[in-house]
Motif scaffolding. Sequence first.
Motif, PDB file in Angstrom:
ATOM      1  N   ASN A 106       4.735  -7.767 -14.114  1.00 30.40           N
ATOM      2  CA  ASN A 106       3.476  -7.896 -13.376  1.00 30.40           C
ATOM      3  C   ASN A 106       3.500  -7.099 -12.083  1.00 30.40           C
ATOM      4  O   ASN A 106       2.494  -6.504 -11.686  1.00 30.40           O
ATOM      5  CB  ASN A 106       3.181  -9.370 -13.080  1.00 30.40           C
ATOM      6  N   GLN A 107       4.657  -7.087 -11.415  1.00 29.71           N
ATOM      7  CA  GLN A 107       4.768  -6.329 -10.173  1.00 29.71           C
ATOM      8  C   GLN A 107       4.654  -4.830 -10.435  1.00 29.71           C
ATOM      9  O   GLN A 107       4.045  -4.106  -9.640  1.00 29.71           O
ATOM     10  CB  GLN A 107       6.095  -6.651  -9.483  1.00 29.71           C
ATOM     11  N   VAL A 108       5.199  -4.378 -11.548  1.00 30.83           N
ATOM     12  CA  VAL A 108       5.067  -2.965 -11.933  1.00 30.83           C
ATOM     13  C   VAL A 108       3.592  -2.610 -12.090  1.00 30.83           C
ATOM     14  O   VAL A 108       3.114  -1.587 -11.579  1.00 30.83           O
ATOM     15  CB  VAL A 108       5.835  -2.671 -13.243  1.00 30.83           C
ATOM     16  N   TYR A 109       2.855  -3.459 -12.796  1.00 34.80           N
ATOM     17  CA  TYR A 109       1.428  -3.202 -13.000  1.00 34.80           C
ATOM     18  C   TYR A 109       0.640  -3.288 -11.693  1.00 34.80           C
ATOM     19  O   TYR A 109      -0.332  -2.554 -11.498  1.00 34.80           O
ATOM     20  CB  TYR A 109       0.848  -4.177 -14.027  1.00 34.80           C
ATOM     21  N   ARG A 110       1.060  -4.183 -10.789  1.00 33.25           N
ATOM     22  CA  ARG A 110       0.380  -4.266  -9.482  1.00 33.25           C
ATOM     23  C   ARG A 110       0.535  -2.958  -8.725  1.00 33.25           C
ATOM     24  O   ARG A 110      -0.432  -2.444  -8.151  1.00 33.25           O
ATOM     25  CB  ARG A 110       0.953  -5.420  -8.656  1.00 33.25           C
ATOM     26  N   PHE A 111       1.744  -2.423  -8.711  1.00 29.05           N
ATOM     27  CA  PHE A 111       1.959  -1.153  -8.013  1.00 29.05           C
ATOM     28  C   PHE A 111       1.154  -0.031  -8.665  1.00 29.05           C
ATOM     29  O   PHE A 111       0.572   0.799  -7.967  1.00 29.05           O
ATOM     30  CB  PHE A 111       3.443  -0.804  -7.982  1.00 29.05           C
ATOM     31  N   ILE A 112       1.102  -0.013  -9.977  1.00 25.94           N
ATOM     32  CA  ILE A 112       0.354   1.044 -10.672  1.00 25.94           C
ATOM     33  C   ILE A 112      -1.128   0.982 -10.318  1.00 25.94           C
ATOM     34  O   ILE A 112      -1.798   2.017 -10.191  1.00 25.94           O
ATOM     35  CB  ILE A 112       0.569   0.941 -12.196  1.00 25.94           C
ATOM     36  N   ARG A 113      -1.664  -0.230 -10.116  1.00 19.65           N
ATOM     37  CA  ARG A 113      -3.081  -0.382  -9.762  1.00 19.65           C
ATOM     38  C   ARG A 113      -3.402   0.296  -8.436  1.00 19.65           C
ATOM     39  O   ARG A 113      -4.541   0.721  -8.207  1.00 19.65           O
ATOM     40  CB  ARG A 113      -3.457  -1.862  -9.657  1.00 19.65           C
ATOM     41  N   LEU A 114      -2.428   0.434  -7.547  1.00 17.46           N
ATOM     42  CA  LEU A 114      -2.673   1.050  -6.242  1.00 17.46           C
ATOM     43  C   LEU A 114      -3.152   2.490  -6.368  1.00 17.46           C
ATOM     44  O   LEU A 114      -3.768   3.023  -5.449  1.00 17.46           O
ATOM     45  CB  LEU A 114      -1.402   1.007  -5.374  1.00 17.46           C
ATOM     46  N   ASN A 115      -2.876   3.121  -7.514  1.00 17.94           N
ATOM     47  CA  ASN A 115      -3.310   4.499  -7.720  1.00 17.94           C
ATOM     48  C   ASN A 115      -4.835   4.628  -7.791  1.00 17.94           C
ATOM     49  O   ASN A 115      -5.363   5.736  -7.716  1.00 17.94           O
ATOM     50  CB  ASN A 115      -2.703   5.051  -9.012  1.00 17.94           C
ATOM     51  N   TYR A 116      -5.524   3.505  -7.925  1.00 17.83           N
ATOM     52  CA  TYR A 116      -6.985   3.521  -8.024  1.00 17.83           C
ATOM     53  C   TYR A 116      -7.665   3.260  -6.682  1.00 17.83           C
ATOM     54  O   TYR A 116      -8.887   3.137  -6.618  1.00 17.83           O
ATOM     55  CB  TYR A 116      -7.455   2.498  -9.068  1.00 17.83           C
ATOM     56  N   LEU A 117      -6.869   3.177  -5.614  1.00 18.72           N
ATOM     57  CA  LEU A 117      -7.436   3.020  -4.275  1.00 18.72           C
ATOM     58  C   LEU A 117      -7.802   4.376  -3.687  1.00 18.72           C
ATOM     59  O   LEU A 117      -7.152   5.387  -3.975  1.00 18.72           O
ATOM     60  CB  LEU A 117      -6.416   2.354  -3.346  1.00 18.72           C
ATOM     61  N   ILE A 118      -8.826   4.392  -2.834  1.00 21.43           N
ATOM     62  CA  ILE A 118      -9.123   5.624  -2.103  1.00 21.43           C
ATOM     63  C   ILE A 118      -7.978   5.861  -1.112  1.00 21.43           C
ATOM     64  O   ILE A 118      -7.300   4.912  -0.693  1.00 21.43           O
ATOM     65  CB  ILE A 118     -10.493   5.547  -1.385  1.00 21.43           C
ATOM     66  N   ALA A 161       4.043   3.309  -6.446  1.00 22.22           N
ATOM     67  CA  ALA A 161       2.871   3.271  -7.330  1.00 22.22           C
ATOM     68  C   ALA A 161       2.790   4.523  -8.194  1.00 22.22           C
ATOM     69  O   ALA A 161       2.610   4.453  -9.417  1.00 22.22           O
ATOM     70  CB  ALA A 161       1.597   3.121  -6.493  1.00 22.22           C
ATOM     71  N   LYS A 162       2.923   5.674  -7.564  1.00 14.39           N
ATOM     72  CA  LYS A 162       2.837   6.937  -8.306  1.00 14.39           C
ATOM     73  C   LYS A 162       4.027   7.119  -9.235  1.00 14.39           C
ATOM     74  O   LYS A 162       3.883   7.597 -10.362  1.00 14.39           O
ATOM     75  CB  LYS A 162       2.751   8.101  -7.313  1.00 14.39           C
TER      76      LYS A 162
END
Length: 316
Positions: A176-188, A133-134
Amino acid sequence: MEKKSYIDQPTFKLDDFFTTQAQRDEEKKEKIEVIDLKLIDEFPNHPFKVRENEDLIKLQESIKLNGVLEPIIVRKKDDRYEIVSGHRRKKASELVGKTDIPCIIRNMTDDEATIYMVDSNMHREFILPSEKAKAYKMKLEAMKHQGIRNDLTSFPMGNKLTSAELIGKEMGDSKNQVYRFIRLNYLIPELLDMVDNSLLEQTPAIALRPAVELSYLKENEQKSVLDAINYTDSTPSHAQTIQFRRLSDENKLTAQKINDIMSQEKPNQIPRISLSEEKIRNVIPKNLKINDMEDFVIKACEYYGKHLREKNIESR
């Protein structure tokens, strides 16, 4: 008479006449310098963890016997150096007591260094979702800073690729999978750890799709989900996280609704009893701490169960 064109003819420097081809080739090679480990800094926000596992132990043993066979890549930063590739080799060298390490020094911009750092680490066999993700986020931002064109044609049919598609194509993931992983950066952090647990086969674990839905919740809402996970001893399904996101978009998501949704029976889930804290507070001592509530309720149930058994015996 036809005139000769000299446009495509090679040009020569004066030095070319006084040096051999082998000497000129040698000059083009990158020079290896041995640098003090104390002068080398980690790459800022390096997304890949150096794990002290069996592979690192083997690397230590190799360095003990043979030294560092492949120089690490660094770049100059003022009077110090920054690793671009080779964090594991540096760590292993430190663990076996080395004081210096062979390096190749390259002139790189921040964005060039970021892209090289990500690419050189993505070949690892084991990469956690949080690391990917990072790394994806850092590379995508670096590519945008560089102004890398998004209209590069890479297929015979002439399809044009976006930056995310280029990254995915290189790493074996869809756009889409790339964007899904990037979204994980917004999790606590606590929820992100649970996504890693899904790969580590540890509990509690959250799969990628539910985690992506949770990433759209506000921070306080994510904390409420975390509380509900701890309370129900289970993680939300994809369908439940979709409900969370919809209610959040409507500004209707509360801690109570999260608990209610989490308490719903899921497929293959052992039925659980959910007790509202508000209702329990009305029947227990007011000065009882929340950590002691469970013990109090269990003892109360045991006492009441004993009372019912004695009552049944008397009525026979």
